[in-house]
Design an enzyme around this catalytic site. Structure first.
Site, PDB file in Angstrom:
ATOM      1  CB  ILE A  22      31.177  45.980  48.265  1.00  0.00           C
ATOM      2  CG1 ILE A  22      32.464  46.516  47.625  1.00  0.00           C
ATOM      3  CG2 ILE A  22      29.990  46.128  47.318  1.00  0.00           C
ATOM      4  CD1 ILE A  22      33.083  45.573  46.634  1.00  0.00           C
ATOM      5  NE  ARG A  73      46.524  40.472  39.389  1.00  0.00           N
ATOM      6  CZ  ARG A  73      45.820  40.240  38.279  1.00  0.00           C
ATOM      7  NH1 ARG A  73      44.537  40.548  38.228  1.00  0.00           N
ATOM      8  NH2 ARG A  73      46.398  39.714  37.229  1.00  0.00           N
ATOM      9  CG  HIS A 121      36.142  38.404  32.477  1.00  0.00           C
ATOM     10  ND1 HIS A 121      36.815  38.812  33.604  1.00  0.00           N
ATOM     11  CD2 HIS A 121      36.541  39.243  31.483  1.00  0.00           C
ATOM     12  CE1 HIS A 121      37.605  39.832  33.303  1.00  0.00           C
ATOM     13  NE2 HIS A 121      37.449  40.120  32.026  1.00  0.00           N
ATOM     14  CG  ASP A 172      29.568  35.346  40.898  1.00  0.00           C
ATOM     15  OD1 ASP A 172      28.634  36.018  40.402  1.00  0.00           O
ATOM     16  OD2 ASP A 172      30.438  35.844  41.634  1.00  0.00           O
ATOM     17  CG  ASN A 186      37.937  47.918  44.922  1.00  0.00           C
ATOM     18  OD1 ASN A 186      37.270  46.883  44.879  1.00  0.00           O
ATOM     19  ND2 ASN A 186      39.240  47.927  44.724  1.00  0.00           N
ATOM     20  CB  THR A 238      36.709  46.010  39.369  1.00  0.00           C
ATOM     21  OG1 THR A 238      37.778  46.109  38.424  1.00  0.00           O
ATOM     22  CG2 THR A 238      35.750  47.167  39.162  1.00  0.00           C
TER      23      THR A 238
END
Ligand code: ZN
Length: 250
Positions: free
Chosen positions: A240, A36, A123, A106, A222, A197
């Site tokens: 970051i 996003r 996830h 990943d 973030n 996040t």
């Protein structure tokens, strides 16, 4: 951000049980696009978000063929950990990293050197596949070899069911034991570090108020505002891989 840098650094130095929650933003500097953000996969191609729904994957063979092609071509296969991933390894070296909760699939944290036993993959992982019907699975590279050999939508060798990467798609439930463990460790933290996040997806975002309620300090790093900036002790906004090496001193 400059105001919060020094206290964040000091709290990280003092912390004894740091629980880290990471999202896609920590891997963008490794060349893996987020969803996003400004250059996100879904920002640039809203149809891709639709395709990530499990119901479309199950009902439409064309969606599966496209998904397998995307997996073969994923930039994640050649991605390397960046300074952000490496800074977290420094916390582990100090002995203050309690657990690393990640929404990323990943495995760049493990590749950077984080002990896999300390990583909770909320996830799942793209480096394995699983059958949606019988649950059988294996290393993703075996499934990708079948795709490269011409099988556009490889089926389960045990039950002919539909195969998918061993990740949580939209419309697919998180694994209850995984979420339980994450909520448990959030309550054991004396500092919760949320990185990359936007904390917009539940129940993962619940880790932050849980940790806060249990008495932990909250530090958020973030590029963009997050849903819990108002209850954080420090909010650091920016790159970051630039901020992290400044707050986690080697
Ligand atoms: Zn199967």
């Amino acid at each position: 951000m400059t105001d919060d840098l020094e206290p964040a650094r000091r709290w990280l130095d003092e912390a004894r049980a740091v629980v880290v929650l990471t999202g896609a933003g920590i891997s963008t500097d490794s060349g893996i696009p987020d969803f996003r953000g400004p250059q996100g996969l879904w920002t640039k191609n809203p149809k891709a978000e639709l395709m990530s729904q499990l119901s479309y994957y199950v009902s439409d063979p064309e969606v599966r063929r496209l998904s397998w092609q995307n997996r073969v071509r994923s930039p994640a296969w050649t991605a390397e950990p960046n300074a952000g991933h490496r800074a977290l390894v420094e916390l582990q070296r100090r002995g203050t990293l309690h657990t690393l909760l990640t929404q990323n699939i990943d495995e760049l944290h493990q590749r950077a050197g984080i002990d896999p036993a300390r990583v909770v993959e909320l996830h799942g992982t793209m480096r394995r596949y699983a059958c949606l019907d019988c649950g059988a699975g294996g290393p993703m590279k075996e499934a990708l070899e079948r795709v490269r050999a011409g099988d556009e939508d490889p089926a389960c060798v045990h039950c002919s069911g539909i195969l998918k990467s061993a990740t949580i798609s939209f419309g697919q439930s998180l694994v209850p034991e995984v979420i339980d463990r994450a909520l448990e460790v959030a309550e054991e933290a004396d500092l919760l570090l949320a990185v990359g996040t936007t904390l917009a997806v539940y129940p993962v975002a619940n880790m932050v108020p849980r940790a806060r309620h249990a008495g932990a300090r909250i530090v958020i790093v973030n590029a963009e505002p997050t849903a819990y900036d108002d209850i954080a002790d420090a909010v650091l906004r920016g790159s970051i891989s630039e901020i992290f090496p400044q707050i986690v001193r080697a």
